[in-house]
Design an enzyme around this catalytic site. Structure first.
Site, PDB file in Angstrom:
ATOM      1  CB  ALA A 180      -0.933  -0.004   1.209  1.00 40.43           C
ATOM      2  CG  ASP A 181       3.069   2.559   3.429  1.00 42.54           C
ATOM      3  OD1 ASP A 181       2.705   3.701   3.712  1.00 42.54           O
ATOM      4  OD2 ASP A 181       2.919   1.598   4.195  1.00 42.54           O
ATOM      5  CG  MET A 182       6.692   0.225  -1.205  1.00 37.70           C
ATOM      6  SD  MET A 182       7.978   1.455  -0.898  1.00 37.70           S
ATOM      7  CE  MET A 182       9.331   0.757  -1.825  1.00 37.70           C
ATOM      8  N   GLY A 185       3.023   5.694  -2.952  1.00 34.35           N
ATOM      9  CA  GLY A 185       4.156   6.567  -3.204  1.00 34.35           C
ATOM     10  C   GLY A 185       4.421   6.772  -4.678  1.00 34.35           C
TER      11      GLY A 185
END
Length: 418
Positions: A180-182, A185
């Site tokens: 989710a974060d990558m 990003g």
């Protein structure tokens, strides 16, 4: 010889596409810092702004060596470091001067948190109308969940992604990579670059509102459309190491490891069937079409599994599959990955000289431009590493900077050479 033929280290740095763009990275942990790292690799001047004395929360996240966080090193390479107390008027005034010079501002705090500091989009865009302000949060700045805290794991669970993983009846496993974060990003990188292009004609910046939850839901390639097209009757289920809607496509055991086989399309299946069962299996009517293979999923998987286990090793399986033209790969350990000649040929590991750790090796970014090398050779900054230089560039006098250092408004860790 074209630039495509040149080694990465021989490509010109002056062609980096974001050269001349200044980015303030006022983010922490992962999605925002990764975004800033990508922009730095593309040539932007990225100033990492942190609070005294802890800095980015990612600095307290392992793996640690000599007090330095590998997690922080990986996501903040190529940036300059400013550690400043924004609760002090002098610190906030300096931050505002920095904002006035910036093209992009990145933050990943809970909605409303930066408004209280005077660093929300409305306040900063009034000072700098061309500013592109990118916010990352769990649920975004609108909707009934906007005020809820969250991390990548929360978005992965909410999105339905975890519900499809693991074996039936068991708790789903964690992804063990920050999807989710990558993913959020890199969406931020795309959106910021699009906004920079738009600003070139309009002269106006804008607020980019990214939610981890939104990004995870957008990633569904099959489950959501399947739900709606079936009238809500067809839901993905946990299927372990296989995919019953794409037979044969999954993980198979060998005597000394595991491998994946992707033979879900007819040509690949026929090649696989001929290899493991000869003409009889290749012509077996239970497996001649995707629909019939899916209808006999368990039988097909058992046949392939029995074959992989009958071979002398994982490498023997892979050699035979490769010779037959069947897409396959080993399930590699991290040690195998970092020794893989393909990874080295593609420059996917970067070595840097760190002032505390000496030589460090970290994953590179996957960007490949024909006219420039986006490999970042400078390590992540020590906490407060560039305080004095940045302050001087904004017009602060040496006496004013000395006073801010003495009063703790500007802070640096002991390893910084003043």
């Amino acid at each position: 010889m074209t630039t495509q033929d040149l080694p990465l280290q021989n490509l010109p740095l002056q062609n980096l596409p974001l050269k001349g763009i200044r980015v303030i990275d006022y983010s922490h942990f992962l999605a925002g810092p990764f975004m800033g790292r990508c922009l730095a690799a593309m040539g932007a001047e990225v100033i990492k702004v942190e609070r005294p004395k802890q800095g980015d929360a990612g600095r307290a996240h392992g793996y640690f060596k000599d007090g330095q966080s590998g997690y922080f090193l990986q996501q903040n390479m190529g940036k300059q470091g400013l550690c400043i107390d924004l609760r002090d008027k002098r610190g906030l005034d300096m931050m505002m001067k920095l904002v006035d010079t910036a093209d992009v501002f990145i933050e990943n705090y809970r909605p409303g948190a930066l408004e209280r500091l005077g660093l929300g989009y409305k306040a900063l865009s009034a000072r700098n109308p061309g500013l592109i302000y990118c916010s990352v949060s769990a649920y975004g700045h609108t909707g009934p969940y906007a005020d809820r805290p969250g991390f990548g794991l929360i978005a992965e669970a909410m999105s339905g992604a975890l519900a499809q993983l693991g074996s039936p009846g068991e708790a789903p496993p964690l992804l063990r990579m920050p999807l989710a974060d990558m993913y959020t990003g890199i969406h931020g990188v795309a959106a910021i670059n699009a906004a920079l292009v738009g600003r070139a004609s309009s002269g106006q910046g804008q607020h980019i509102d990214l939610a981890l939850y939104d990004c995870m839901v957008s990633m569904h390639d099959y489950a959501v459309q399947r739900y709606f097209l079936s009238g809500g009757s067809d839901l993905p289920k946990q299927t372990g190491s296989g995919q019953p809607d794409s037979t044969v496509y999954g993980v198979f055991p060998a005597r000394d490891g595991n491998l994946v086989i992707a033979a879900q399309v007819d040509d690949a299946w026929r090649r696989l069937a001929s290899l493991i069962g000869g003409d009889n299996l290749a012509s077996d009517e239970r497996f001649t079409t995707p629909a019939t293979r899916n209808a006999h999923y368990a039988e097909a998987m058992d046949i392939v599994r029995n074959w992989t286990l009958s071979q002398s090793s994982r490498d023997a399986c892979l050699a035979a599959l490769d010779e037959a033209g069947v897409p396959s790969a080993p399930v590699q350990t991290i040690e195998e990955v970092v020794k893989d000649p393909q990874i080295h040929a593609r420059g996917m590991l970067v070595e840097q000289e760190h002032p505390v750790l000496g030589k460090v090796t970290l994953p590179n970014l996957p960007f490949r431009f024909s006219g420039c090398d986006t490999t970042v050779r400078t390590p992540a900054p020590l906490l407060g590493q560039d305080n004095r230089r940045i302050a001087a560039s904004l017009g602060l006098t040496a006496d004013a900077v000395d006073a801010m250092v003495r009063d703790g408004v500007l802070y640096n860790e002991a390893a910084v050479q003043e």
